[in-house]
Design a protein around this motif. Structure first.
Motif, PDB file in Angstrom:
ATOM      1  N   UNK A  53     -15.112   5.502  -4.471  1.00 36.99           N
ATOM      2  CA  UNK A  53     -14.067   5.195  -3.483  1.00 36.99           C
ATOM      3  C   UNK A  53     -13.854   3.681  -3.394  1.00 36.99           C
ATOM      4  N   UNK A  54     -14.956   2.952  -3.353  1.00 35.82           N
ATOM      5  CA  UNK A  54     -14.870   1.485  -3.263  1.00 35.82           C
ATOM      6  C   UNK A  54     -14.221   0.921  -4.530  1.00 35.82           C
ATOM      7  N   UNK A  55     -14.622   1.483  -5.672  1.00 36.83           N
ATOM      8  CA  UNK A  55     -14.069   0.985  -6.939  1.00 36.83           C
ATOM      9  C   UNK A  55     -12.578   1.272  -7.064  1.00 36.83           C
ATOM     10  N   UNK A  56     -12.119   2.302  -6.364  1.00 39.31           N
ATOM     11  CA  UNK A  56     -10.700   2.678  -6.457  1.00 39.31           C
ATOM     12  C   UNK A  56      -9.830   2.060  -5.375  1.00 39.31           C
ATOM     13  N   UNK A  61      -0.776  -4.772  -3.194  1.00 39.64           N
ATOM     14  CA  UNK A  61       0.429  -4.896  -4.023  1.00 39.64           C
ATOM     15  C   UNK A  61       1.500  -5.528  -3.138  1.00 39.64           C
ATOM     16  N   UNK A  62       1.966  -6.696  -3.535  1.00 39.48           N
ATOM     17  CA  UNK A  62       2.958  -7.412  -2.718  1.00 39.48           C
ATOM     18  C   UNK A  62       4.353  -7.069  -3.213  1.00 39.48           C
ATOM     19  N   UNK A  63       5.141  -6.490  -2.321  1.00 40.08           N
ATOM     20  CA  UNK A  63       6.550  -6.196  -2.642  1.00 40.08           C
ATOM     21  C   UNK A  63       7.412  -6.870  -1.601  1.00 40.08           C
ATOM     22  N   UNK A  64       7.940  -8.025  -1.945  1.00 40.43           N
ATOM     23  CA  UNK A  64       8.771  -8.767  -0.997  1.00 40.43           C
ATOM     24  C   UNK A  64       7.955  -9.155   0.224  1.00 40.43           C
ATOM     25  N   UNK A  65       8.357  -8.651   1.380  1.00 42.29           N
ATOM     26  CA  UNK A  65       7.622  -8.985   2.611  1.00 42.29           C
ATOM     27  C   UNK A  65       6.683  -7.869   3.038  1.00 42.29           C
ATOM     28  N   UNK A  66       6.254  -7.043   2.072  1.00 40.37           N
ATOM     29  CA  UNK A  66       5.352  -5.939   2.388  1.00 40.37           C
ATOM     30  C   UNK A  66       4.126  -6.002   1.484  1.00 40.37           C
ATOM     31  N   UNK A  67       2.973  -5.787   2.077  1.00 39.30           N
ATOM     32  CA  UNK A  67       1.740  -5.675   1.289  1.00 39.30           C
ATOM     33  C   UNK A  67       1.274  -4.228   1.383  1.00 39.30           C
ATOM     34  N   UNK A  68       1.045  -3.621   0.244  1.00 40.03           N
ATOM     35  CA  UNK A  68       0.658  -2.209   0.213  1.00 40.03           C
ATOM     36  C   UNK A  68      -0.800  -2.100  -0.210  1.00 40.03           C
ATOM     37  N   UNK A  69      -1.567  -1.383   0.599  1.00 38.54           N
ATOM     38  CA  UNK A  69      -2.982  -1.167   0.316  1.00 38.54           C
ATOM     39  C   UNK A  69      -3.152   0.297  -0.091  1.00 38.54           C
ATOM     40  N   UNK A  70      -3.831   0.508  -1.192  1.00 38.85           N
ATOM     41  CA  UNK A  70      -3.862   1.856  -1.754  1.00 38.85           C
ATOM     42  C   UNK A  70      -5.244   2.153  -2.321  1.00 38.85           C
ATOM     43  N   UNK A  71      -5.651   3.395  -2.152  1.00 36.22           N
ATOM     44  CA  UNK A  71      -6.884   3.818  -2.807  1.00 36.22           C
ATOM     45  C   UNK A  71      -6.529   4.965  -3.736  1.00 36.22           C
ATOM     46  N   UNK A  72      -6.936   4.860  -4.989  1.00 36.51           N
ATOM     47  CA  UNK A  72      -6.495   5.833  -5.984  1.00 36.51           C
ATOM     48  C   UNK A  72      -7.554   6.889  -6.302  1.00 36.51           C
ATOM     49  N   UNK A  73      -8.634   6.930  -5.538  1.00 41.30           N
ATOM     50  CA  UNK A  73      -9.616   7.994  -5.769  1.00 41.30           C
ATOM     51  C   UNK A  73      -8.946   9.338  -5.478  1.00 41.30           C
ATOM     52  N   UNK A  74      -9.243  10.309  -6.303  1.00 39.56           N
ATOM     53  CA  UNK A  74      -8.578  11.615  -6.207  1.00 39.56           C
ATOM     54  C   UNK A  74      -8.781  12.249  -4.827  1.00 39.56           C
ATOM     55  N   UNK A  75      -9.947  12.044  -4.264  1.00 38.29           N
ATOM     56  CA  UNK A  75     -10.286  12.701  -2.998  1.00 38.29           C
ATOM     57  C   UNK A  75     -10.080  11.783  -1.784  1.00 38.29           C
ATOM     58  N   UNK A  76      -9.469  10.597  -2.017  1.00 37.47           N
ATOM     59  CA  UNK A  76      -9.351   9.599  -0.938  1.00 37.47           C
ATOM     60  C   UNK A  76      -8.645  10.163   0.292  1.00 37.47           C
ATOM     61  N   UNK A  77      -7.578  10.914   0.080  1.00 38.40           N
ATOM     62  CA  UNK A  77      -6.797  11.415   1.213  1.00 38.40           C
ATOM     63  C   UNK A  77      -7.641  12.312   2.117  1.00 38.40           C
ATOM     64  N   UNK A  78      -8.576  13.051   1.539  1.00 37.38           N
ATOM     65  CA  UNK A  78      -9.415  13.946   2.344  1.00 37.38           C
ATOM     66  C   UNK A  78     -10.398  13.144   3.201  1.00 37.38           C
ATOM     67  N   UNK A  79     -10.988  12.121   2.596  1.00 33.36           N
ATOM     68  CA  UNK A  79     -11.914  11.282   3.355  1.00 33.36           C
ATOM     69  C   UNK A  79     -11.156  10.513   4.435  1.00 33.36           C
ATOM     70  N   UNK A  80      -9.986  10.046   4.082  1.00 31.52           N
ATOM     71  CA  UNK A  80      -9.217   9.179   4.989  1.00 31.52           C
ATOM     72  C   UNK A  80      -8.674   9.953   6.198  1.00 31.52           C
TER      73      UNK A  80
END
Lengths: 119, 142
Positions: A53-56, A61-80
């Motif tokens: 989870x930490x590694x993912x 990701x900076x898009x204009x005036x927005x910073x997007x934080x993302x975790x790409x672990x397959x099971x991240x949504x369940x933990x979150x």
């Protein structure tokens, strides 16, 4: 006659730089929350199991005036967000990115970085 | 701030035909009755009652989770935050239609959480949380 002029290019680049640096502070806090024992009520340990989870946890990701934080672990949504088993028992969510963001004091950090960058 | 029973009623009307069923069983596992799977969870956080079986879409209203305060022109603005938790126990169905109806009929919804999809690996069901906000101004000085 008196004139005042601003260096718009310097201000724009200062804003962008401060925004990116503030986003990196948030990212560091997010990663710290993942590894912090007892960060969430009802859970004595930390979220880290295999380190996946930490590694993912992706850099912001900076898009204009927005910073997007993302975790790409397959099971991240369940933990979150938590989940409910078919047998009726459930596990509450541990929203580590939200907590990391709250702890970062983003607005204050951004203002401080911007001030330092422009002076 | 509204009465949870009033909000429950509004949800029941909006989700007419979509809400699943609570089947109540006695100590011997015999069915003793059914009711719509729409409940109000107390602040203490009720765990699922072992004498109730759920099928279809379960809707859980969680009132009064938090009330952040903001100063407002000499008064105080309270934003009462509630949640609606949707759980889909039917593995052939989802929470999309219910979400659309709630969003269309409850203007107090300020946040629609992502669908947590069912997982066969974890043996979990699909769920989604919606956040409602009821603003209230206190100590208004006229």
């Amino acid at each position: 006659l008196a004139k005042v002029k601003i260096n718009k290019r310097k201000i724009d680049s200062g804003v962008q730089r401060a925004f990116m640096d503030a986003a990196l502070i948030v990212h560091r806090n997010i990663v710290m929350v993942i590894s912090e024992p007892g960060a969430f009520e009802g859970f004595d340990g930390d979220i880290v199991d295999t380190g996946n989870l930490r590694a993912n946890q992706q850099p912001p990701e900076i898009r204009g005036n927005t910073a997007i934080f993302r975790n790409t672990a397959e099971y991240a949504i369940y933990v979150y967000l938590g989940y409910t088993f078919r047998n009726g028992s459930s596990q509450p969510g541990r929203p580590w990115m939200k907590l990391g963001l709250e702890r970062s004091g983003f607005d204050a950090a951004f203002a401080q970085l911007l001030k330092a960058g422009l002076s | 701030m509204p009465n949870p029973l009033e909000v429950r009623l509004r949800i029941a009307i909006l989700l007419n035909g979509l809400i699943g069923t609570y089947t109540h069983v006695n100590d011997y596992g015999q069915e003793v009755g059914t009711s719509p799977a729409l409940s109000i969870e107390e602040a203490s956080g009720n765990s699922p009652d072992s004498t109730v079986r759920v099928s279809g879409l379960e809707v859980i209203l969680r009132p009064n989770l938090a009330s952040p305060m903001t100063p407002l022109l000499g008064s105080t603005l309270l934003s009462h935050r509630w949640e609606i938790l949707l759980k889909q126990w039917d593995s052939e169905a989802d929470t999309i239609a219910a979400t659309n109806r709630l969003v269309g009929g409850l203007p107090e919804i300020v946040e629609v959480g992502p669908r947590v999809p069912r997982s066969t690996a974890l043996d979990t069901i699909e769920a989604r949380t919606l956040v409602l906000e009821f603003p209230e101004i206190q100590n208004l000085r006229v």
